[in-house]
Design an enzyme around this catalytic site. Sequence first.
Site, mmCIF file in Angstrom:
data_model
loop_
_atom_site.group_PDB
_atom_site.id
_atom_site.type_symbol
_atom_site.label_atom_id
_atom_site.label_comp_id
_atom_site.label_asym_id
_atom_site.label_seq_id
_atom_site.Cartn_x
_atom_site.Cartn_y
_atom_site.Cartn_z
ATOM 1 N N LYS A 171 0.842 -1.197 0.000
ATOM 2 C CA LYS A 171 0.000 0.000 0.000
ATOM 3 C C LYS A 171 0.883 1.255 0.000
ATOM 4 O O LYS A 171 2.113 1.157 -0.021
ATOM 5 C CB LYS A 171 -0.915 -0.017 1.230
ATOM 6 C CG LYS A 171 -1.828 -1.237 1.283
ATOM 7 C CD LYS A 171 -2.851 -1.118 2.400
ATOM 8 C CE LYS A 171 -3.697 -2.390 2.465
ATOM 9 N NZ LYS A 171 -4.712 -2.319 3.526
ATOM 10 N N GLU A 201 -1.664 -2.055 -4.262
ATOM 11 C CA GLU A 201 -2.831 -1.165 -4.300
ATOM 12 C C GLU A 201 -2.474 0.062 -5.127
ATOM 13 O O GLU A 201 -1.458 0.712 -4.873
ATOM 14 C CB GLU A 201 -3.179 -0.767 -2.857
ATOM 15 C CG GLU A 201 -4.351 0.171 -2.741
ATOM 16 C CD GLU A 201 -4.643 0.541 -1.294
ATOM 17 O OE1 GLU A 201 -4.735 -0.376 -0.437
ATOM 18 O OE2 GLU A 201 -4.747 1.738 -0.999
ATOM 19 N N ASP A 222 -8.035 0.900 -6.234
ATOM 20 C CA ASP A 222 -8.669 1.460 -5.042
ATOM 21 C C ASP A 222 -9.579 2.626 -5.371
ATOM 22 O O ASP A 222 -9.131 3.658 -5.897
ATOM 23 C CB ASP A 222 -7.572 1.905 -4.064
ATOM 24 C CG ASP A 222 -8.147 2.227 -2.701
ATOM 25 O OD1 ASP A 222 -9.077 1.510 -2.271
ATOM 26 O OD2 ASP A 222 -7.672 3.181 -2.061
#
Lengths: 282, 282, 282, 282, 282, 282
Positions: A171, A201, A222
């Site tokens: 992330k 992500e 996302d």
Amino acid sequence: MDQIAAPPATAVKPLLEAALAEDLGRAGDITSNATIPADHVSTGRISARESGRIAGLSLAVLAFSMVDGDVVAELHVADGSDVEAEDVLATVTGRTRSLLAAERTCLNLLGHLSGVATAVAEIVRRVEGTGSCIVDTRKTLPGMRALQKYAVRCGGGVNHRFGLDDAVLIKDNHIAAVGSLATAVKAARDHVGHMVKVEVEVDTLEQLDEALAAGVDAVLLDNMPPAMLVEAVDRIDGQCISEASGGVTRDTVRAIAETGVDLISMGWPTHSAPQLDIGFDL
Amino acid sequence: MDQIAAPPATAVKPLLEAALAEDLGRAGDITSNATIPADHVSTGRISARESGRIAGLSLAVLAFSMVDGDVVAELHVADGSDVEAEDVLATVTGRTRSLLAAERTCLNLLGHLSGVATAVAEIVRRVEGTGSCIVDTRKTLPGMRALQKYAVRCGGGVNHRFGLDDAVLIKDNHIAAVGSLATAVKAARDHVGHMVKVEVEVDTLEQLDEALAAGVDAVLLDNMPPAMLVEAVDRIDGQCISEASGGVTRDTVRAIAETGVDLISMGWPTHSAPQLDIGFDL
Amino acid sequence: MDQIAAPPATAVKPLLEAALAEDLGRAGDITSNATIPADHVSTGRISARESGRIAGLSLAVLAFSMVDGDVVAELHVADGSDVEAEDVLATVTGRTRSLLAAERTCLNLLGHLSGVATAVAEIVRRVEGTGSCIVDTRKTLPGMRALQKYAVRCGGGVNHRFGLDDAVLIKDNHIAAVGSLATAVKAARDHVGHMVKVEVEVDTLEQLDEALAAGVDAVLLDNMPPAMLVEAVDRIDGQCISEASGGVTRDTVRAIAETGVDLISMGWPTHSAPQLDIGFDL
Amino acid sequence: MDQIAAPPATAVKPLLEAALAEDLGRAGDITSNATIPADHVSTGRISARESGRIAGLSLAVLAFSMVDGDVVAELHVADGSDVEAEDVLATVTGRTRSLLAAERTCLNLLGHLSGVATAVAEIVRRVEGTGSCIVDTRKTLPGMRALQKYAVRCGGGVNHRFGLDDAVLIKDNHIAAVGSLATAVKAARDHVGHMVKVEVEVDTLEQLDEALAAGVDAVLLDNMPPAMLVEAVDRIDGQCISEASGGVTRDTVRAIAETGVDLISMGWPTHSAPQLDIGFDL
Amino acid sequence: MDQIAAPPATAVKPLLEAALAEDLGRAGDITSNATIPADHVSTGRISARESGRIAGLSLAVLAFSMVDGDVVAELHVADGSDVEAEDVLATVTGRTRSLLAAERTCLNLLGHLSGVATAVAEIVRRVEGTGSCIVDTRKTLPGMRALQKYAVRCGGGVNHRFGLDDAVLIKDNHIAAVGSLATAVKAARDHVGHMVKVEVEVDTLEQLDEALAAGVDAVLLDNMPPAMLVEAVDRIDGQCISEASGGVTRDTVRAIAETGVDLISMGWPTHSAPQLDIGFDL
Amino acid sequence: MDQIAAPPATAVKPLLEAALAEDLGRAGDITSNATIPADHVSTGRISARESGRIAGLSLAVLAFSMVDGDVVAELHVADGSDVEAEDVLATVTGRTRSLLAAERTCLNLLGHLSGVATAVAEIVRRVEGTGSCIVDTRKTLPGMRALQKYAVRCGGGVNHRFGLDDAVLIKDNHIAAVGSLATAVKAARDHVGHMVKVEVEVDTLEQLDEALAAGVDAVLLDNMPPAMLVEAVDRIDGQCISEASGGVTRDTVRAIAETGVDLISMGWPTHSAPQLDIGFDL
């Protein structure tokens, strides 16, 4: 429904032990002990009070045998089955005191897991025909992850990783710490074994391009609006698995599925699905 | 909010240990371990993503210190407070790896308990001014009873018995086993200590009269329509506590409260309330 | 003696496991392992060496099946029975090594609980005909509360609260903290659920009047001489339950019972009663 | 009293955890939570209410820090000390709620262990000058063996074996199984390591001669009258350790000690000694 | 060596607790308790007695603080370092009794894990320059898998799956049950989530072709001689990961590495590596 | 082999539970669950892949019944037996999924313990005819002491003390703390019970003389060359048990045995013996 294997019973028993302990306390079921003879025997029926998808039945009835090894349970439906109100799911026979002592513990587990399965099944039906699968998250209730993920499978959903240790999900914080998405992917590949997949992500199409160039196994797209997802799926073009995530609701899930993403992940069924109403009658 | 005492931390730690164990698995947070230096330090903020009532904050942040004794947490609101979206509930400072390892475990517990408290608070507001209290049930999630009941208190609700052992609740099965309501009450009084209360579930006004004659501490008026509840309250006339139960919804709760019953019990907040959305940002 | 329900076996097993572990240690019964063939089978008799009241027999013999699932136990008396020296309480049949390995663990538990029951029974006999009941306290041995309280019931006694959480008992420290007895009672009522009783400890008749005015469920009359108890019972006049407590001995208990109090609480049987002598012979 | 080492604190904590759990239950100390402000701080004194020998003080006060890591305890006497009524044993300072929550758990352990130590000390005084030592047995309370044996040492007694695994004690059943005392001793020697001692229980002087011939480390002289013990000690003549056992009481112990036996074993202090009365005041 | 993250300390503590419990038993270190004053303080040095690779140092020294929270440890080398005989790895300072009580538990863990790391490091050196990595297996010691796999990483090796649940490895039994390799791969893909990799064990080149056609993530080339491995690597041609396994020894590992396989798996380091000799001196 | 009694099964189950938990993880055997029908039944054979001494068979197969109570195991050899490659040790019949789920856990324990037993047996054969016994040490793997010491017995070895608490072993640090060997021995005798033996580690013949004068039960002759051992044995002359220790290898053990020492202790079999290769086939 042979495919849906439940978690090992040994893994479920500690949770049931805790649940029985918090219900029986120090003195047990004092009402039944005062009013029902120790040798009084009954048969109880576990039945649905509304329609839904069943999950956890064989595990939940362990509560009865854990209270009293002489109680015999007979199951009438398999996990993953759809039932209607009034359908009898199982019958349990044994000392009445034992049945009443374990009843609430059994129902609390069964109603919750069937609630999760029912919620997932309802969403799966909404995306039928699109090719997208519904995936769970790590937003689960404390101590119940393996059970809730099993309920997701009973609902027709697919499991994302079980914890922080069985797959890599990079992330923004991770990218920030090493400087670039590509460096983060390489650091992860160097760190983990060959049987571990790497997902990243991404928030933008530029990041998506970076991720594809880095050769990831999956991308988590996302909070992208449907139009952007269409473009993302187009760029991915089968190079890796695509997962849409973020703010997906029952109302928006169909539109997202129609963008062609492989997976749509939702935390709602495991953190917020209402229970399925299931009752017990002697 | 000094009155709302949380369960002993020692009682909460086993649940957090189980939750951490199921998230960290055998190898821990492999993504962060691969990308974030071991000595990298951050401050994270726990903040509300929507408005609601907070419950379990001081307990949930224990997850951080359980992962790493060096993490320091500062709480900005007390349990039982109402918050708005964007309100910062707490800040935690320590090794970034430790913060990310405990983040999800903390949020899963906090979001769930605050969801319960928010649901109860919303119902309590609906009955405001009526004199009725909202009471919970034993329909709780496995392993979480004491915590959920604490969340109910944070929501402004009142706790019913904690288990089968700390109060007597006589239902139809018990009455059937001994022959009459009066016999069941007497059997219970003979069996339990002087500090244990006795409640009886009644379905009809005739049963209610029997219960009152037997001198119970409380009656559970099961599934009675409002008009019947009014008559029941009238017959009870302060002789014992009155509790309305069965099929109460957010829509019907006000009408029930206006019948004058002392308590209205609902299982929904503990078995089916959605979580309160709470996030974590470094 | 059908009424006396034992604590759940699941709640007793951890204690027996700990007791077996501390007796068997790391290497087990090395004497029997060295001298008795593995397949040697015997029948052992558990018998009383003196007269008394039995408690915990069905729980204590679990030690044998926990060591060896093939051992079969047959019980000859029920908990709550009075026995004489030489009475055979139970016979156990199985591998001799298993019988000897579990013998001491079984006897240590059985002798202790029967000692408690015998002590209570003896005191109960002293107050026979007075209408007073004998009640236990929280002065129990670590890890044994539920078992000892069960033994008290087997002795004909009644259980006071099981812990700090299932009933309110307001003492001087609590009153001092909030300013007055009445305020303390109100604070308690506001804090706890409707199924929890409230008792107040009073040292003087003035305090008793305050307690009665506050509408408590029970009063603990602390260390009052018989004459003062008579006056207290008179003032209470059935408004709440009366409990005499403090320095009660076997010699003074009758005089106290004759004052008309409902309950007389004594810590002695659970913290200091001698064991009942029970033996085991192959 | 530097010699008396307590069992490892890690071994004591599970017992204290169990004791705290059974006292605090699911909701904690509801009376104090309702009446005492969370930040109210006090100092409590643990003091003797009668004279006796102290055992387990440093372990028992762990209950306070286990409830609340901020409580500070100061000990005023060491285990193994003799105290008089009113002597202050320790002071503990911290949140009042925490002190009251742990008080009973601390006192129950401390009063029991000090009761054992006091009983042993009293018996030790009776045999003073004889050269005989007082030894404990395996007749201990479930889960408390290491602690009770520590209390025996605090009382001036000596520990017999801790379990079935750390020493051999051959009794009639073992002899019967292999055919003769000599064969049993040889079987034991062959079975166990060189650091394990072998003791044999004998009922007659003929058996004693057999045991001496077999070269045992100790003999348990079972239920022999004083005159027979004198003869036994004479025959043993320092070849091995002599232990008198069986039906020893406080009245008979001196006469037995005067026979010249090395050790006198008694189960009474660990299975039946009354507690030492110890109180707690804020 | 920042990359090698140890398993969570919370996951290691239960193993150390078990190890301390089995060494300290019921009475603790009776020799030190008898001879060393309670307040005697020392500094101990943990040092290598032979050259090797260190693993588990920070975890093993937890044994000291678990025995006594006041012991302070200072580490002089990081896990993954190579040391020579006489190198001091760490110093620990505190009560002498505490140091001696934890010494053996610390060394037993450290010596074992460093033995594993040293064995792996030696094998890794043998394949240096070939591009092949050394991989572990599930042939680990009970209760030590995460720790041993960490030691493998400290040795420069790579981890295969941690258990039966985090990756699919299809073997002959699985293929036999469903009828064909292709069907087995499809069944697995349908059953598991998108973050789980699928590997197939193949014995022949024909099976390898089937596996490649089925699109697996990795193939385990079982017991193939080097010439066959060369052909297999040629056929795989980067389509998936290649793993050589079966009967690999330190003597044959180089030849296998030179075939060009990506990974070589060996059970020997985790099930049979000798400990690294590490000592402790006050 | 009737003499070799295994540790209590209750003591082994926690280790097997931990081992099963680390292999089955959160989701169980996902490969078998995906490919093998739930009701598919098989018989598996556990067989030796090389010759050696078996230890732990009956304990290791508990893994199968712990996974699935319906699996039936039949044992074909007893612990302590010597087997050849291809010998079938046991057969297990039940659900194929259950067999595969428990297989690795069973084999990991069995292969390790049999490796220890095989190593000991090989050393015992080397000293055959000398009268010396082979003894183990406390250098065991964490959590496995009782099991490894059982394997040592299966190998024909003898157990030294099981922990720090069941026998006294005075070393240089202890002597230094009290000033002299004689003082240390006296302190130990005063501190421990009559059933505990006292051994002293000596480095020189002068120290040996001191130890003999102090009347110890055993002396550990540390790192003495054979000639010095001969002299030591001569001086001891049966006054106590003699144990040679330190740097003993398979090559030197015969020469040491021929010096006439009673015992030779070696840590190698428990800390470094390679496993015995044992396989499982459906």
